[in-house]
Design an enzyme around this catalytic site. Sequence first.
Site, PDB file in Angstrom:
ATOM      1  CB  CYS A  86      -0.886  -0.029   1.245  1.00 18.05           C
ATOM      2  SG  CYS A  86      -1.846   1.478   1.492  1.00 18.05           S
ATOM      3  CB  CYS A  89      -0.048   2.148   5.705  1.00 12.99           C
ATOM      4  SG  CYS A  89      -0.815   0.587   5.177  1.00 12.99           S
ATOM      5  CB  CYS A 145      -3.648   3.364   5.968  1.00  9.58           C
ATOM      6  SG  CYS A 145      -3.556   3.183   4.180  1.00  9.58           S
ATOM      7  CB  CYS A 162     -10.500  -3.572 -11.124  1.00  6.48           C
ATOM      8  SG  CYS A 162     -10.054  -2.275 -12.285  1.00  6.48           S
TER       9      CYS A 162
HETATM   10 ZN    ZN Z   1      -2.553   1.147   3.650  1.00  7.50          ZN
END
Ligand code: ZN
Length: 175
Positions: A86, A89, A145, A162
């Site tokens: 991510c 985070c 997050c 997606c």
């Molecule tokens: Zn995150």
Amino acid sequence: MEYRPGRRGFLTRMLLAATALPAALVGRAHARPARDFDYEYEVTRTEEEWRALLSDYEFAILRQSGTEWARSSPLWNDYRQGDFSCKGCDLQLYSSDWRVALDKGWVFFAHSLPTAVMTDIDPGNPYGLRREEGTAVVEVHCRRCGSHLGHLLVVEGQLVHCVNGTSLIFAPRTG
Ligand SMILES: [Zn+2]
């Protein structure tokens, strides 16, 4: 709420063929919080902190549930082995082992890592799909997050995540 997989699949195919729509989402003027429900994420930041961490474009996607332009992220057709985390985070979310090769311009996975993502009903009615008609889109976000990743969609008969490449950090496996 009636579920209409056939119509949803049809609409999904239509929306993926219409490349102008994602741009409209990124450019939509109204800002809204990434999440409308009460849940305590492990990683929280103020809007100012998010804006310091992300570019305006990234903020619109991760924190305002925008959708990147098709083929705008270099990850969409980068099929090297590696791990995807991510951008908000660093939590590891997806693996190349579960990539699905679809020539649509976004990053597709059959699965996330277990416990990596959560879902929401996208209240923005993207692509004209409406919650009250049972065709609202299932949104996918980071469970640590809350940053927006993309949607669960049926594409070419296959249920896939997606994902906006903009929401991901890719770490190729070496050796
Ligand atoms: Zn995150």
